[in-house]
Design an enzyme around this catalytic site. Structure first.
Site, PDB file in Angstrom:
ATOM      1  N   HIS A 126      45.211  36.367  46.893  1.00 11.70           N
ATOM      2  CA  HIS A 126      45.992  35.182  47.496  1.00 11.70           C
ATOM      3  C   HIS A 126      45.339  34.103  46.743  1.00 11.70           C
ATOM      4  CE1 HIS A 126      43.111  33.731  51.046  1.00 11.70           C
ATOM      5  NE2 HIS A 126      42.245  34.662  50.005  1.00 11.70           N
ATOM      6  N   CYS A 164      38.193  30.489  45.955  1.00  9.32           N
ATOM      7  CA  CYS A 164      39.426  30.810  46.472  1.00  9.32           C
ATOM      8  C   CYS A 164      40.682  29.995  45.725  1.00  9.32           C
ATOM      9  CB  CYS A 164      39.720  30.390  48.028  1.00  9.32           C
ATOM     10  SG  CYS A 164      38.533  31.427  49.011  1.00  9.32           S
ATOM     11  N   HIS A 204      42.703  35.995  43.615  1.00  4.13           N
ATOM     12  CA  HIS A 204      41.561  36.523  43.997  1.00  4.13           C
ATOM     13  C   HIS A 204      42.014  37.517  45.279  1.00  4.13           C
ATOM     14  CE1 HIS A 204      41.179  33.607  46.951  1.00  4.13           C
ATOM     15  NE2 HIS A 204      40.466  34.199  47.955  1.00  4.13           N
ATOM     16  N   HIS A 244      40.994  40.220  48.783  1.00  4.20           N
ATOM     17  CA  HIS A 244      40.225  40.620  49.855  1.00  4.20           C
ATOM     18  C   HIS A 244      40.334  41.963  50.457  1.00  4.20           C
ATOM     19  CE1 HIS A 244      38.265  36.754  50.377  1.00  4.20           C
ATOM     20  NE2 HIS A 244      39.686  36.076  50.219  1.00  4.20           N
ATOM     21  N   ASP A 268      49.936  45.250  52.438  1.00  2.00           N
ATOM     22  CA  ASP A 268      48.843  45.783  51.752  1.00  2.00           C
ATOM     23  C   ASP A 268      49.406  45.677  50.322  1.00  2.00           C
ATOM     24  OD1 ASP A 268      46.613  47.649  51.542  1.00  2.00           O
ATOM     25  OD2 ASP A 268      47.857  49.303  51.706  1.00  2.00           O
ATOM     26  N   HIS A 269      48.225  45.642  49.524  1.00  2.58           N
ATOM     27  CA  HIS A 269      48.312  45.501  48.007  1.00  2.58           C
ATOM     28  C   HIS A 269      49.330  44.438  47.530  1.00  2.58           C
ATOM     29  CE1 HIS A 269      45.870  49.130  48.291  1.00  2.58           C
ATOM     30  NE2 HIS A 269      45.439  48.721  46.910  1.00  2.58           N
ATOM     31  N   GLU A 320      38.171  38.873  56.986  1.00  5.06           N
ATOM     32  CA  GLU A 320      38.267  38.544  55.477  1.00  5.06           C
ATOM     33  C   GLU A 320      36.958  38.829  54.550  1.00  5.06           C
ATOM     34  OE1 GLU A 320      40.538  34.926  53.737  1.00  5.06           O
ATOM     35  OE2 GLU A 320      38.256  34.620  53.172  1.00  5.06           O
TER      36      GLU A 320
END
Length: 136
Positions: free
Chosen positions: A14, A33, A39, A41, A79-80, A125
């Site tokens: 995100h 961020c 970037h 997580h 996810d991904h 996170e």
């Protein structure tokens, strides 16, 4: 009342960025961020439900069923992914912060629970940052 917790994991990217702000202000407020190339997580999603154990099975909810519900309603969609662009239940104008995501995740999961009630949704996170929502 018994509380049961299930943990699922996912990876996502995100960017925190306010279009109306300058690059300098975005970097000052959001730091790394606000990276122009996004970037990511390695998130940990912690879902806690509550209820009375079934007199026959002893379950508040079958933990495997809870896992499937979490995966189908949330994890498989995030996810991904790029949380700013790819997830249909995250509005494009909403900043995909951990704080906003726990509310959205609650709203996605809660209608699918019938034998128990959702108590909390916690999203980790990083090792030092998480948000938790209790539906209030």
């Amino acid at each position: 009342m018994v509380y049961l917790t299930r943990i699922e994991k996912f990876n996502a990217a995100h960017k925190l960025w306010v279009k109306d702000w300058s690059e300098e202000k975005n970097l000052a407020v959001f730091g790394k961020c606000a990276n122009k190339n996004w970037h990511g997580h390695n998130y940990k999603l912690v879902v806690t439900v509550k209820g009375e154990p079934d007199p026959i099975t002893g379950f508040v909810i079958d933990a495997k069923r809870l896992s499937v519900l979490i995966k189908e309603t949330i994890v498989d969609k995030v996810d991904h992914s790029n949380l700013n662009l790819d997830v249909d239940f995250i509005p494009s104008e909403l900043m995909p912060t951990t704080e906003n995501l726990v509310i959205l995740f609650w709203n996605e999961l809660e209608p699918h629970l019938d034998s128990c009630k959702l108590h909390s949704v916690k999203l980790v996170e990083t090792d030092t940052i998480y948000a938790e929502y209790f539906g209030e």
